[in-house]
Design an enzyme around this catalytic site. Structure first.
Site, short mmCIF file in Angstrom:
data_model
loop_
_atom_site.label_atom_id
_atom_site.label_comp_id
_atom_site.label_asym_id
_atom_site.label_seq_id
_atom_site.Cartn_x
_atom_site.Cartn_y
_atom_site.Cartn_z
N LYS A 49 0.83 -1.18 0.00
CA LYS A 49 0.00 0.00 0.00
C LYS A 49 0.88 1.25 0.00
O LYS A 49 0.43 2.33 -0.32
CB LYS A 49 -0.87 0.05 1.27
CG LYS A 49 -1.80 -1.09 1.46
CD LYS A 49 -2.54 -0.83 2.81
CE LYS A 49 -3.14 -2.11 3.31
NZ LYS A 49 -3.70 -1.90 4.67
N GLU A 105 7.61 2.47 -6.24
CA GLU A 105 7.72 2.06 -4.84
C GLU A 105 7.82 3.30 -3.96
O GLU A 105 8.16 4.38 -4.42
CB GLU A 105 9.00 1.22 -4.71
CG GLU A 105 9.04 0.00 -3.88
CD GLU A 105 8.11 -0.27 -2.72
OE1 GLU A 105 7.06 0.36 -2.53
OE2 GLU A 105 8.49 -1.16 -1.95
N ASP A 106 7.51 3.13 -2.69
CA ASP A 106 7.56 4.27 -1.77
C ASP A 106 8.99 4.58 -1.34
O ASP A 106 9.43 5.72 -1.37
CB ASP A 106 6.67 4.04 -0.54
CG ASP A 106 6.87 2.68 0.12
OD1 ASP A 106 7.75 1.91 -0.30
OD2 ASP A 106 6.14 2.37 1.08
N ILE A 107 9.74 3.53 -0.93
CA ILE A 107 11.03 3.78 -0.28
C ILE A 107 11.97 2.61 -0.49
O ILE A 107 11.54 1.45 -0.53
CB ILE A 107 10.81 4.05 1.23
CG1 ILE A 107 12.11 4.44 1.94
CG2 ILE A 107 10.16 2.89 1.94
CD1 ILE A 107 11.87 5.03 3.34
N ASP A 109 14.79 0.84 1.38
CA ASP A 109 15.43 0.76 2.70
C ASP A 109 16.57 -0.27 2.60
O ASP A 109 17.62 0.05 2.06
CB ASP A 109 14.37 0.40 3.74
CG ASP A 109 14.91 0.42 5.17
OD1 ASP A 109 16.03 0.90 5.39
OD2 ASP A 109 14.21 -0.06 6.08
N GLY A 111 16.54 -2.78 0.63
CA GLY A 111 16.60 -3.19 -0.76
C GLY A 111 16.00 -4.57 -1.01
O GLY A 111 15.78 -4.96 -2.16
N THR A 113 13.00 -5.75 -0.67
CA THR A 113 11.73 -5.77 -1.39
C THR A 113 11.95 -5.58 -2.89
O THR A 113 11.40 -6.34 -3.70
CB THR A 113 10.78 -4.67 -0.85
OG1 THR A 113 10.67 -4.82 0.56
CG2 THR A 113 9.41 -4.75 -1.50
N LYS A 137 16.73 5.65 1.51
CA LYS A 137 17.40 5.85 2.79
C LYS A 137 18.90 5.73 2.62
O LYS A 137 19.37 4.82 1.93
CB LYS A 137 16.95 4.79 3.81
CG LYS A 137 15.75 5.20 4.61
CD LYS A 137 15.51 4.24 5.76
CE LYS A 137 14.07 4.40 6.20
NZ LYS A 137 13.69 3.44 7.24
N ASP A 166 3.45 4.06 6.43
CA ASP A 166 2.71 3.85 7.68
C ASP A 166 3.58 3.43 8.83
O ASP A 166 4.71 2.97 8.65
CB ASP A 166 1.67 2.75 7.47
CG ASP A 166 2.34 1.37 7.39
OD1 ASP A 166 3.25 1.20 6.56
OD2 ASP A 166 1.97 0.47 8.18
P1 IMP Z 1 13.23 -2.83 2.16
O1 IMP Z 1 12.80 -4.16 1.63
O2 IMP Z 1 13.97 -2.95 3.43
O3 IMP Z 1 13.90 -1.95 1.15
O4 IMP Z 1 11.92 -2.12 2.67
C1 IMP Z 1 10.99 -1.67 1.81
C2 IMP Z 1 9.62 -1.56 2.41
O5 IMP Z 1 9.60 -1.40 3.83
C3 IMP Z 1 9.03 -0.32 1.83
O6 IMP Z 1 8.34 -0.65 0.67
C4 IMP Z 1 8.15 0.20 2.94
O7 IMP Z 1 6.85 -0.30 2.77
C5 IMP Z 1 8.76 -0.35 4.21
N1 IMP Z 1 9.58 0.68 4.87
C6 IMP Z 1 10.93 0.81 4.85
N2 IMP Z 1 11.33 1.88 5.56
C7 IMP Z 1 10.21 2.46 6.04
C8 IMP Z 1 9.97 3.64 6.85
O8 IMP Z 1 10.87 4.38 7.27
N3 IMP Z 1 8.67 3.90 7.14
C9 IMP Z 1 7.64 3.13 6.71
N4 IMP Z 1 7.81 2.04 5.95
C10 IMP Z 1 9.09 1.69 5.62
MG MG Z 2 6.34 -0.82 0.41
#
Ligand code: IMP
Ligand code: MG
Length: 182
Positions: A49, A105-107, A109, A111, A113, A137, A166
């Protein structure tokens, strides 16, 4: 909102977001301008979402024939750190073989995802696959994350909420991006 106990400090204002989203829309429009057509639209996959708000603003700034799709990947499960490997909930129903695909994608972090999404979608043989993400980030990543072609803002390694992001499903509807304190 329970803003009496939890403080949210603005990191990126609504105006800054809207300005950057317009610029990204232009960049994307220029990049795909001669690659897509009504017969072969740009397939835009919005990751639910978190990217739903960013994605819906962004697509209205992309002046190209586009086919909107959605997918859901869950990894956070109410925590501020990833709790498990991402799992895909919705399939990309009608296939993307031979398509120009842009994942929104939103963010970025850890990586995890995006690596997962990249592997999953690459197997479906798109003609091209690119990523647009609002936030990146600044952290040292163990996983080699996919290259982000269209990026909104670099942010510090803090947990942020708002504009789709969220904490425990709350705060997605904030028009700005803020850092949760305490
Ligand atoms: P990754 O797989 O660690 O890159 O995380 C990606 C997913 O984690 C993003 O698509 C977000 O939905 C969630 N996420 C990562 N960091 C944050 C944050 O600071 N606030 C809220 N959601 C986050
Ligand atoms: Mg996400």
């Amino acid at each position: 909102m329970v803003e009496s106990t939890i403080k949210i400090k603005t990191l990126i204002t609504a105006e800054q977001i809207q300005k950057r989203v317009s610029e990204l829309g232009k960049e994307i429009t220029n990049y795909y301008g001669n690659k897509v057509s009504e017969k072969k639209p740009l397939v835009i996959i919005i990751v639910q979402k978190g990217a739903s708000i960013f994605g819906s603003d962004l697509v209205r700034k992309i002046k190209l024939p586009s086919d909107l799709r959605f997918m859901r990947v869950v990894s956070y499960k109410g925590e501020t750190r990833p709790q498990s490997d991402p799992e895909i909930f919705d399939e990309i129903k009608s296939g993307i073989k031979g398509d120009n695909v842009l994942v929104v994608e939103d963010i970025l972090d850890t990586g995890k995802t995006l690596v997962f999404i990249e592997d999953y979608l690459t197997k479906l043989q798109p003609m091209s696959l690119n990523f647009a993400t609002l936030l990146v980030k600044k952290i040292k990543r163990k996983t080699k994350a996919p290259r982000i072609k269209f990026m909104g803002f670099h942010i510090p390694n803090k947990f942020v909420v708002g504009y789709g992001l969220d904490f425990n499903e709350i705060y997605r509807n904030l028009p700005y991006i803020g850092v949760m304190e305490n």
